[in-house]
Scaffold this motif. Structure first.
Motif, mmCIF file in Angstrom:
data_model
loop_
_atom_site.group_PDB
_atom_site.id
_atom_site.type_symbol
_atom_site.label_atom_id
_atom_site.label_comp_id
_atom_site.label_asym_id
_atom_site.label_seq_id
_atom_site.Cartn_x
_atom_site.Cartn_y
_atom_site.Cartn_z
ATOM 1 N N UNK A 1 0.822 -1.210 0.000
ATOM 2 C CA UNK A 1 0.000 0.000 0.000
ATOM 3 C C UNK A 1 0.854 1.257 0.000
ATOM 4 N N UNK A 2 1.950 1.230 0.770
ATOM 5 C CA UNK A 2 2.862 2.380 0.812
ATOM 6 C C UNK A 2 3.498 2.619 -0.550
ATOM 7 N N UNK A 3 3.925 1.534 -1.195
ATOM 8 C CA UNK A 3 4.571 1.645 -2.508
ATOM 9 C C UNK A 3 3.578 2.129 -3.550
ATOM 10 N N UNK A 4 2.359 1.580 -3.497
ATOM 11 C CA UNK A 4 1.318 1.998 -4.446
ATOM 12 C C UNK A 4 1.019 3.484 -4.292
ATOM 13 N N UNK A 5 0.929 3.933 -3.053
ATOM 14 C CA UNK A 5 0.656 5.342 -2.782
ATOM 15 C C UNK A 5 1.791 6.217 -3.319
ATOM 16 N N UNK A 6 3.037 5.767 -3.107
ATOM 17 C CA UNK A 6 4.200 6.516 -3.590
ATOM 18 C C UNK A 6 4.202 6.590 -5.113
ATOM 19 N N UNK A 7 3.962 5.461 -5.768
ATOM 20 C CA UNK A 7 4.041 5.410 -7.225
ATOM 21 C C UNK A 7 2.901 6.170 -7.888
ATOM 22 N N UNK A 8 1.759 6.230 -7.234
ATOM 23 C CA UNK A 8 0.600 6.925 -7.810
ATOM 24 C C UNK A 8 0.583 8.421 -7.513
ATOM 25 N N UNK A 9 1.598 8.900 -6.797
ATOM 26 C CA UNK A 9 1.635 10.321 -6.439
ATOM 27 C C UNK A 9 1.737 11.180 -7.704
ATOM 28 N N UNK A 10 0.847 12.148 -7.823
ATOM 29 C CA UNK A 10 0.834 13.034 -8.990
ATOM 30 C C UNK A 10 1.864 14.146 -8.798
ATOM 31 N N UNK A 11 2.721 14.316 -9.807
ATOM 32 C CA UNK A 11 3.806 15.303 -9.686
ATOM 33 C C UNK A 11 3.770 16.379 -10.762
ATOM 34 N N UNK A 12 2.951 16.202 -11.788
ATOM 35 C CA UNK A 12 2.923 17.208 -12.840
ATOM 36 C C UNK A 12 1.908 16.909 -13.917
ATOM 37 N N UNK A 13 1.958 17.718 -14.964
ATOM 38 C CA UNK A 13 1.061 17.562 -16.105
ATOM 39 C C UNK A 13 1.867 17.632 -17.403
ATOM 40 N N UNK B 1 5.020 6.906 -13.747
ATOM 41 C CA UNK B 1 5.330 7.236 -15.136
ATOM 42 C C UNK B 1 6.819 7.469 -15.335
ATOM 43 N N UNK B 2 7.454 8.135 -14.376
ATOM 44 C CA UNK B 2 8.882 8.413 -14.494
ATOM 45 C C UNK B 2 9.693 7.133 -14.312
ATOM 46 N N UNK B 3 9.257 6.250 -13.416
ATOM 47 C CA UNK B 3 9.919 4.953 -13.259
ATOM 48 C C UNK B 3 9.822 4.139 -14.544
ATOM 49 N N UNK B 4 8.701 4.243 -15.243
ATOM 50 C CA UNK B 4 8.533 3.522 -16.499
ATOM 51 C C UNK B 4 9.462 4.083 -17.573
ATOM 52 N N UNK B 5 9.633 5.389 -17.561
ATOM 53 C CA UNK B 5 10.530 6.038 -18.519
ATOM 54 C C UNK B 5 11.985 5.710 -18.217
ATOM 55 N N UNK C 1 14.703 13.615 -12.762
ATOM 56 C CA UNK C 1 13.516 13.891 -13.572
ATOM 57 C C UNK C 1 12.307 14.131 -12.675
ATOM 58 N N UNK C 2 12.141 13.292 -11.656
ATOM 59 C CA UNK C 2 11.024 13.463 -10.720
ATOM 60 C C UNK C 2 11.089 14.827 -10.053
ATOM 61 N N UNK C 3 12.278 15.190 -9.593
ATOM 62 C CA UNK C 3 12.468 16.478 -8.926
ATOM 63 C C UNK C 3 12.114 17.631 -9.862
ATOM 64 N N UNK C 4 12.555 17.523 -11.105
ATOM 65 C CA UNK C 4 12.320 18.597 -12.083
ATOM 66 C C UNK C 4 10.843 18.727 -12.419
ATOM 67 N N UNK C 5 10.184 17.586 -12.627
ATOM 68 C CA UNK C 5 8.756 17.604 -12.955
ATOM 69 C C UNK C 5 7.945 18.163 -11.784
ATOM 70 N N UNK C 6 8.328 17.803 -10.574
ATOM 71 C CA UNK C 6 7.657 18.347 -9.392
ATOM 72 C C UNK C 6 7.798 19.860 -9.326
#
Length: 221
Positions: free
Chosen positions: A23-35, A96-100, A194-199
């Motif tokens: 559940x913790x991992x799912x919550x982390x991975x589903x966190x919205x960081x940008x558009x 999405x970023x992990x997939x990239x 990338x995550x940091x930049x998108x955030x």
């Protein structure tokens, strides 16, 4: 030694523990960081996602080097094969970023000569292009021509600072000319940059878009 039979079932206590982490991992991975405003893809000689990822690495690498009080990179180089998914229009999540960027590749700062960089660009040309930022070149019949770094022609007598990933720094994808250069591995994962930049874009109300400025031109004689 006693053998333990594995029957594929999980008891309630174990399942409860696993569920907590799941559940913790799912919550982390589903966190919205940008558009993202458009479909971005990576392909040769270059795609929108190729340009975006290379720009992010250069921008964030310059920040990292400034904080460490070391020379900042003039250009960045990634490999098309290291970008494993497209970025679709709409909300962008950590997943999405992990997939990239699924590989454990870290940011490496390389100091190399103009001759070594020329060799790297020739290899880029032979491969049909790779993600670049801070540089341009023309590929003509598999050869690199009209190479510029920050709008200035490449000088074989000058030293250059390159930001790249640990895979290429180790000579991956045939970039053997990078392997024995002076290197500093920051230990920071490319995907974390990338995550940091998108955030940051999201916090500033900005969306991900294709930078759209051409870095690689293909000509045939």
């Amino acid at each position: 030694m006693q053998q333990v039979e594995m029957n594929g079932t999980i008891d309630a206590t174990t399942d409860s523990i696993i569920s907590t982490y799941r559940n913790d991992i799912t919550k982390l991975m589903n966190r919205q960081i940008g558009e993202c405003d458009e479909l971005l893809e990576a392909y040769r000689p270059e795609g929108g996602l190729s340009r975006f990822a290379a720009d992010v690495v250069l921008i964030e690498a310059q920040k990292v080097c400034t904080e460490l009080n070391i020379k900042t990179p003039m250009l960045s180089l990634l490999n098309t094969g290291g970008i494993r998914a497209s970025l679709h229009k709409g909300t962008v999540t950590v997943q999405n970023i992990f997939e990239i960027s699924p590989f454990e590749n870290s940011l490496v700062i390389i100091t190399l000569s103009g001759e070594e960089l020329q060799e790297a660009f020739q290899h880029i040309a032979q491969r049909g292009g790779e993600p670049l930022s801070g540089a341009t070149l023309t590929i003509c019949n598999g050869n690199a021509k009209k190479i510029t770094i920050n709008n200035t022609p490449l000088n074989s007598d000058q030293q250059y600072i390159l930001a790249t990933n640990s895979y290429l720094a180790a000579g991956g994808d045939g970039f053997k000319m990078l392997k024995n250069t002076k290197q500093f591995d920051t230990g920071i994962m490319i995907r974390d940059l990338i995550i940091k930049h998108v955030e940051l874009l999201g916090k500033n109300g900005q969306h991900i878009v294709d930078p759209a400025n051409t870095r690689i031109t293909v000509e045939n004689e």
